[in-house]
Design a protein around this motif. Structure first.
Motif, PDB file in Angstrom:
ATOM      1  N   GLU A  61       1.047  -0.448   0.251  1.00 48.18           N
ATOM      2  CA  GLU A  61       0.053   0.553   0.054  1.00 48.18           C
ATOM      3  C   GLU A  61       0.690   1.276  -0.130  1.00 48.18           C
ATOM      4  O   GLU A  61       2.193   1.227   0.497  1.00 48.18           O
ATOM      5  N   ASN A  62       0.442   2.486  -0.840  1.00 48.81           N
ATOM      6  CA  ASN A  62       0.692   2.948  -0.315  1.00 48.81           C
ATOM      7  C   ASN A  62       0.595   3.991   0.546  1.00 48.81           C
ATOM      8  O   ASN A  62      -0.777   5.000   0.167  1.00 48.81           O
ATOM      9  N   THR A  63       1.069   4.376   1.985  1.00 41.84           N
ATOM     10  CA  THR A  63       0.748   5.522   3.025  1.00 41.84           C
ATOM     11  C   THR A  63       1.894   6.507   3.586  1.00 41.84           C
ATOM     12  O   THR A  63       2.850   6.254   3.552  1.00 41.84           O
ATOM     13  N   ASP A  64       1.139   7.504   3.138  1.00 43.02           N
ATOM     14  CA  ASP A  64       1.692   8.980   3.392  1.00 43.02           C
ATOM     15  C   ASP A  64       2.477   8.904   2.680  1.00 43.02           C
ATOM     16  O   ASP A  64       3.615   9.372   2.740  1.00 43.02           O
ATOM     17  N   ASP A  65       2.471   8.474   1.152  1.00 37.80           N
ATOM     18  CA  ASP A  65       3.679   8.808   0.571  1.00 37.80           C
ATOM     19  C   ASP A  65       4.709   7.450   1.172  1.00 37.80           C
ATOM     20  O   ASP A  65       6.279   7.748   0.726  1.00 37.80           O
ATOM     21  N   ILE A  66       4.994   6.650   1.568  1.00 30.43           N
ATOM     22  CA  ILE A  66       5.928   5.548   1.748  1.00 30.43           C
ATOM     23  C   ILE A  66       4.900   4.370   1.390  1.00 30.43           C
ATOM     24  O   ILE A  66       3.795   3.589   1.845  1.00 30.43           O
ATOM     25  N   LEU A  67       5.710   3.029   0.764  1.00 27.81           N
ATOM     26  CA  LEU A  67       5.797   2.200   0.875  1.00 27.81           C
ATOM     27  C   LEU A  67       5.403   1.318   1.887  1.00 27.81           C
ATOM     28  O   LEU A  67       6.496   1.351   2.300  1.00 27.81           O
ATOM     29  N   THR A  68       4.387   0.719   1.730  1.00 27.42           N
ATOM     30  CA  THR A  68       3.845   0.013   3.059  1.00 27.42           C
ATOM     31  C   THR A  68       4.201  -1.620   3.057  1.00 27.42           C
ATOM     32  O   THR A  68       3.000  -1.771   1.562  1.00 27.42           O
ATOM     33  N   PHE A  69       4.546  -2.571   3.442  1.00 30.16           N
ATOM     34  CA  PHE A  69       3.830  -4.299   2.925  1.00 30.16           C
ATOM     35  C   PHE A  69       3.286  -4.463   4.456  1.00 30.16           C
ATOM     36  O   PHE A  69       4.019  -4.299   5.051  1.00 30.16           O
ATOM     37  N   ASN A  70       1.712  -5.115   4.313  1.00 22.57           N
ATOM     38  CA  ASN A  70       1.073  -5.556   5.678  1.00 22.57           C
ATOM     39  C   ASN A  70       1.031  -6.603   5.053  1.00 22.57           C
ATOM     40  O   ASN A  70      -0.040  -7.272   4.496  1.00 22.57           O
ATOM     41  N   GLY A  71       1.831  -7.826   5.798  1.00 24.65           N
ATOM     42  CA  GLY A  71       1.472  -9.345   5.952  1.00 24.65           C
ATOM     43  C   GLY A  71       2.418 -10.274   6.621  1.00 24.65           C
ATOM     44  O   GLY A  71       2.746  -9.438   7.575  1.00 24.65           O
ATOM     45  N   VAL A  72       2.498 -11.264   5.850  1.00 23.67           N
ATOM     46  CA  VAL A  72       3.824 -11.894   6.876  1.00 23.67           C
ATOM     47  C   VAL A  72       4.632 -12.614   5.330  1.00 23.67           C
ATOM     48  O   VAL A  72       4.429 -12.899   4.524  1.00 23.67           O
ATOM     49  N   ILE A  73       6.535 -12.461   6.108  1.00 19.99           N
ATOM     50  CA  ILE A  73       7.154 -13.191   5.830  1.00 19.99           C
ATOM     51  C   ILE A  73       7.382 -14.583   6.843  1.00 19.99           C
ATOM     52  O   ILE A  73       7.431 -14.414   7.600  1.00 19.99           O
TER      53      ILE A  73
END
Length: 163
Positions: free
Chosen positions: A47-59
């Motif tokens: 997702e693009n949250t406040d112009d920061i690319l984030t990954f929300n999930g499991v690694i």
């Protein structure tokens, strides 16, 4: 797989479900005690949250580590569920913490490697790993293990006659 920051606009998510089985051995040459990765996966949304690319999930994955006591290789499984920030530079003030990928394109295999590598403890211990036996009447106390003797035992061999 490679994703681009520009391909994840604000308000949209990019779902990803990837598995990785083969890794270049050269990656692990400077990552001791991480000796290798047997398999790894990444499942979640970018997702693009406040112009920061984030990954929300499991690694997660199965990593090969070197026992810090015996230097024997052993496998350990990791599963990390979190929100990861993929920063463009380390001076990004709006970010709390994250992984730095300065380019527009981000190789997901490198991202998974970075996360798994950061989860490896400084001193990994294989289950059942035992401490080095005592040498020259010295005893070693390993952090987290119970001590069966008194700290005053070192005074037992001294001649403490009053003068």
């Amino acid at each position: 797989m490679k994703i681009f920051r520009s391909s994840v606009p604000k308000g949209r998510v990019l779902p990803v479900d990837e598995t990785y089985a083969e890794w270049d051995p050269a990656l692990f040459a400077r990552c001791y005690p991480l000796l290798g990765i047997r398999s790894a996966y990444l499942k979640g949304n970018f997702e693009n949250t406040d112009d920061i690319l984030t990954f929300n999930g499991v690694i997660g994955g199965v990593v090969v580590l070197s026992d810090s006591r015996t230097n024997e290789p052993f496998e350990e499984e990791y599963k990390i569920k979190d929100v990861f920030q993929l920063l463009e530079d380390e001076d990004d003030e709006s970010a709390t913490n994250g992984y730095i990928f300065p380019d527009n394109g981000i190789n997901l295999e490198e991202f998974v490697f970075s996360v798994l590598r950061s989860e490896v403890p400084i001193k990994p211990l294989k289950p059942g790993s035992e401490a080095v036996p005592s040498i020259d009447e010295r005893s070693y106390l390993i952090e987290g293990e119970e001590q069966n003797s008194s700290p005053f035992d070192v005074l037992l061999g001294l001649d403490l006659e009053e003068k």
